[in-house]
Write a protein that holds these residues in place. Structure first.
Motif: not given
Length: 253
Positions: A50-53, A71-76, A96-99, A125-128
């Protein structure tokens, strides 16, 4: 919640798993992938995640290469050590990001943000391509050479050839890997801002050290650290207790 971690550093992935469990024991880590190749193979099949780090720098390349193949069908949520200029690109693209180094509070906020996302926004699938362009456009360039005085001439010395910079009675000096010392006509704060933070770090008020110059780290009293360097320095280089964790995480990154 089921998640996948894409991270090539074992300590980093173990730390992330520990923090996820601390935040929510119901979070299940399905797998940890340590390379672009392994990620492509995994995400080429249907996934339950459901989520990818995802870390940006992997053992065999940049994680953005994964999106060229699958294609990755999960939010990253990207985990990254990029500087603040590059991070602006993630915000623009709603990624989103984590530093790094990852803190529990920030991780918790990112998970809460994910849980509150609407189905239309929670997509992986964001605009990479646009993201990469923005990262490159905002990527900071660092000083590659210092022109130093030596007798009656000026010598160009590459930044990477310096083992460390330090303050000696209000004078900033740079010591090279070959143990040559030069006076640097700059403030230590200015030098800190000019150098690549992945290679150089401010250890205390007196020292900036090249990661490659660190010989070992010893525990000192009251939670402090002593840094031994090559070439050796005549006095102890002490890191305060407040800064010890930050320094250990940077060395281990």
């Amino acid at each position: 919640m089921k998640v996948v971690i894409v991270e090539d550093e074992i300590t980093a992935s173990e730390n992330l798993k520990y923090l996820l469990d601390s935040i929510d024991s119901n979070i299940e880590v399905l797998t940890v992938l340590d390379s672009v190749r392994a990620s492509i193979e995994y995400f080429s099949k249907p996934i339950e995640a459901e989520l990818v780090f995802m870390d940006i720098h992997l053992a065999d390349g940049i994680s953005f290469e994964i999106f060229d193949k699958v294609r990755i069908d999960a939010p990253i949520i990207f985990t990254t050590a990029y500087d603040q200029y590059a991070i602006k690109a993630f915000k623009v693209n709603s990624v989103d990001y984590i530093l790094k180094p990852i803190e529990e509070e920030e991780l918790g906020n990112a998970i809460d943000k994910f849980k509150n996302m609407t189905p239309t926004k929670a997509k992986g699938n964001v605009e990479i391509d646009s993201l990469i362009e923005l990262l490159n456009a905002n990527k900071k360039t660092y000083k590659s050479t210092y022109l130093v005085h030596h007798r009656d001439e000026l010598l160009p010395v590459k930044s990477d050839d310096f083992a460390y910079f330090y303050i000696d009675t209000s004078i900033v000096k740079g010591v090279t890997n070959t143990n040559k010392t030069y006076i640097i006509d700059k403030k230590l704060e200015d030098i800190e801002s000019e150098l690549d933070p992945a290679k150089f770090h401010r250890f205390n008020r007196q020292f900036i050290i090249n990661k490659n110059a660190i010989a070992n780290v010893k525990f000192y009293f009251n939670g402090k650290l002593v840094i031994n360097v090559n070439p050796p320095f005549e006095d102890r280089i002490v890191v305060s207790k407040a800064k010890a964790t930050e320094i250990k995480n940077w060395i281990n990154s």
